[in-house]
Motif scaffolding. Sequence first.
Motif, mmCIF file in Angstrom:
data_model
loop_
_atom_site.group_PDB
_atom_site.id
_atom_site.type_symbol
_atom_site.label_atom_id
_atom_site.label_comp_id
_atom_site.label_asym_id
_atom_site.label_seq_id
_atom_site.Cartn_x
_atom_site.Cartn_y
_atom_site.Cartn_z
ATOM 1 N N PRO A 373 49.758 -112.667 74.192
ATOM 2 C CA PRO A 373 50.437 -112.318 75.449
ATOM 3 C C PRO A 373 49.485 -112.827 76.664
ATOM 4 N N GLU A 377 51.054 -115.145 79.710
ATOM 5 C CA GLU A 377 51.124 -114.739 81.056
ATOM 6 C C GLU A 377 50.454 -115.720 81.848
ATOM 7 N N GLU A 382 55.201 -114.882 82.265
ATOM 8 C CA GLU A 382 55.799 -113.820 81.500
ATOM 9 C C GLU A 382 55.123 -112.873 81.027
ATOM 10 N N LYS A 383 55.346 -111.540 81.164
ATOM 11 C CA LYS A 383 54.713 -110.518 80.634
ATOM 12 C C LYS A 383 55.273 -110.080 79.446
ATOM 13 N N ILE A 384 54.608 -109.891 78.533
ATOM 14 C CA ILE A 384 54.961 -109.374 77.102
ATOM 15 C C ILE A 384 54.042 -108.347 76.437
ATOM 16 N N VAL B 35 58.473 -109.416 69.908
ATOM 17 C CA VAL B 35 57.666 -109.581 71.142
ATOM 18 C C VAL B 35 58.488 -108.745 72.115
ATOM 19 N N TYR B 37 59.513 -108.165 76.094
ATOM 20 C CA TYR B 37 58.790 -108.431 77.512
ATOM 21 C C TYR B 37 58.872 -107.471 78.434
ATOM 22 N N LYS B 39 59.463 -106.357 82.237
ATOM 23 C CA LYS B 39 60.077 -106.541 83.483
ATOM 24 C C LYS B 39 59.768 -105.715 84.790
ATOM 25 N N GLU B 43 63.558 -108.021 88.620
ATOM 26 C CA GLU B 43 63.486 -109.113 87.416
ATOM 27 C C GLU B 43 64.872 -108.692 86.701
ATOM 28 N N THR B 51 69.589 -109.198 78.364
ATOM 29 C CA THR B 51 69.143 -109.121 77.129
ATOM 30 C C THR B 51 69.558 -107.943 76.100
ATOM 31 N N VAL B 55 63.056 -104.147 76.021
ATOM 32 C CA VAL B 55 62.138 -104.496 76.989
ATOM 33 C C VAL B 55 61.361 -103.534 77.418
#
Lengths: 622, 139
Positions: A373, A377, A382-384, B35, B37, B39, B43, B51, B55
Amino acid sequence: MTSQLGHFSLIFSIFFSIFIIFQSLNFFFSKKIIFKSSLLSLIFLQLFFVIVSFLSLLTAFLYSDFSNVTVYNNSHTSKPLFYKISGVWGNHEGSLLLWLLVLTLFLFIFVLSSKKVENKYKLLTIVFQEIIIFGFLIFIVFTSNPFEYLYPTPNEGLGLNPILQDPALAIHPPILYLGYVGSSLIFSSSLSAIINNGVNPEWAKHIKSWVFTSWIFLTLGIMVGSIWAYYELGWGGFWFWDPVENVSLMPWFCLTALLHSIVVLEKRNFLKKWTIILSIATFALSMSGTFLVRSGILNSIHTFANDPSRGLFILIFLFLLIIMAVTILFLNYKSEETRPNNFILLSKETAVLINNWFMMFFLSVVLIGTVYPIFLEVLTNEKISVGAPFYQKLMVPFLIPFLIFMSFGPRLRWIKNNFNKLNFKLIFIFIVTSLISYIIVKYSGVRYLFSTLLISSSFFLLFNTLVDLFKKTVQFPQKISHFAFSVLILSILINGIFSKEFNSNMKVGDELKFMNKTIIFKSINFEEEKNYKLLKGNFEIIESGKRSLNFIPEIRIYNQPVVSTSEADIKTTLFNDNFIVFTLLKEDEIFNVRYQYKPFMIWIWISILALTFGGILAVIKK
Amino acid sequence: MFGKKVKLRITFLLLSFISLILIVFLIIKSLEENVVYFKSPTEINDLSELTKKKVRIGGMVKKDSLEVKAEEINFIITDFKNEIRVSYSGIIPNLFEEEKGVVAEGFIKDRNFFIAKKILAKHDENYMPPEVKRALENK
């Protein structure tokens, strides 16, 4: 006043570091390699000044000296004495000072306890350890000085984050740090051993107790953190695969691998390079653990507000240390790794190697899940976050063969093993295991193939280690630790599969039915303590045919800072935990109530304690 | 052609190489699947396609938006540009409050409705999701 004393002591210590490095190198390059007791005195003096500095921070906390910025930010006059003390390391600056204290303390103990080893090895270990100490001193003094002065002096401090005002979390950092910092000594000593061409069984024997000690503390530290998460966060889990938790698990995998490989080095004089690499990796992971937690880079639920600029310093320092270590490894390592001619596939050596491979696999899974992650980033903005399913999916299938290997491995002998004796008992154990697993799977409704296999393999391991307990061929500490490990895996598994929970928003007087139980929210009381107000809920759980249980969970509303925390009420028995926690919602009338049923919870803690107990025995036995 | 020893070594190397590739493949595959995400409401508003995957949404709980029912709570997450309604049933952490930072994990129903499966607690009352901080600073 005390703050200035602390500050100057730190600066003194920097000069001591430089002087000790210089002096040790001087001795090292002199014709007769000597070790003078003056060096010991220097190390002692440095330790003394670091202690002074630590004590002065402690005093500032005890007397609530708010002219000190660290105290102002993290303490309050109404805070209980115990948390004034633990407040010293409950923040970034203080916790680094604690790191430093342990660093210098360990070096002193190391020099004291290694009278018999070669001078050149001892001297270089001191040099490397002092380089680390020097780096930390610079870091503390220039970027995170705990003795910063605040003027005008405020009358009251901001208080310690109430979630940290907890006995388990008060002792968690010191224990964990003992483990982390212990690895620094292993690092220094292995670098020194490479240069002196002394990576041999004797060295392994000498450094083994440090490896074990660090491992014991690291294990205990992780456990205490985990216990805290279990009862304080109110989610009922004990491990969330959160990045901050993972960073403590990574050095643990590495250290556990090292713990096994160092024995091979001691007994069979091989796996030299591998052992050194593990020592370096363990330390690098320990340090990056501190770095990642403190830098705020991790997107973690445990994130505390912090300052990323400091992270950069540790990162650079860490990179320099690793580059130094790798360079030393490549320049000095004479490839004289003699593969013993009598290396045979079916032997204890192979078993340890297999253990190491598995550890490395688990380590890489956790590493990738934690670091990916961050990279993503940086690269894509992108934040995961990577959740528990990722880890479970990857670890579980490999845990099964790991457990099976672990059932055999410890039985094998050094060099060569004759296999014929093992079979009879094994078949018996296998049958018993299959039966028990069948019963459990049938009556619990486990639907996944992997869970079934996992249950079977952990029972298999349990019985095998149980049989080993009564055997003479296996070392006693090892028996205990391996048996404890099998209990640990089994209780985690059973806990995971059979846990139940129920959750609802309730008012006083509400009565709800769920599963085959009834929960009654009887009453609520208000009380007042020194630094918080208290809401005591009174709940009753009635289950047909069983004694009803009364629960008194609390909500605490702290004065400074104004934050509320929940204290779960947990009824623990040998077989299960019943757990109720409730939290405030918008109005004072409705509360969010959560009930959990956690089978075999206490066995997780007991088995970890037994696991470390095995380690302690191994250290004492020497 | 080769000696026995060499053959053994080649097999060993080949095996370890194959297992390494397999492991890397496995890890990357499950990374893709698992994973989550992160947001911000803005966003989500800007998404061209909604999606179906899980999230996380981070932002502030809007003032006076919290509504408590027996089985669920409803509130609005805002980043001061856009907002999204959230419905949630489950445990609620202590640091969950109006006008405080929050991170909710769950599924997007439409551009302004979100079903949360989990609300994540932060341990620090001063903590704010970085997006929100940026949004606040830009205001």
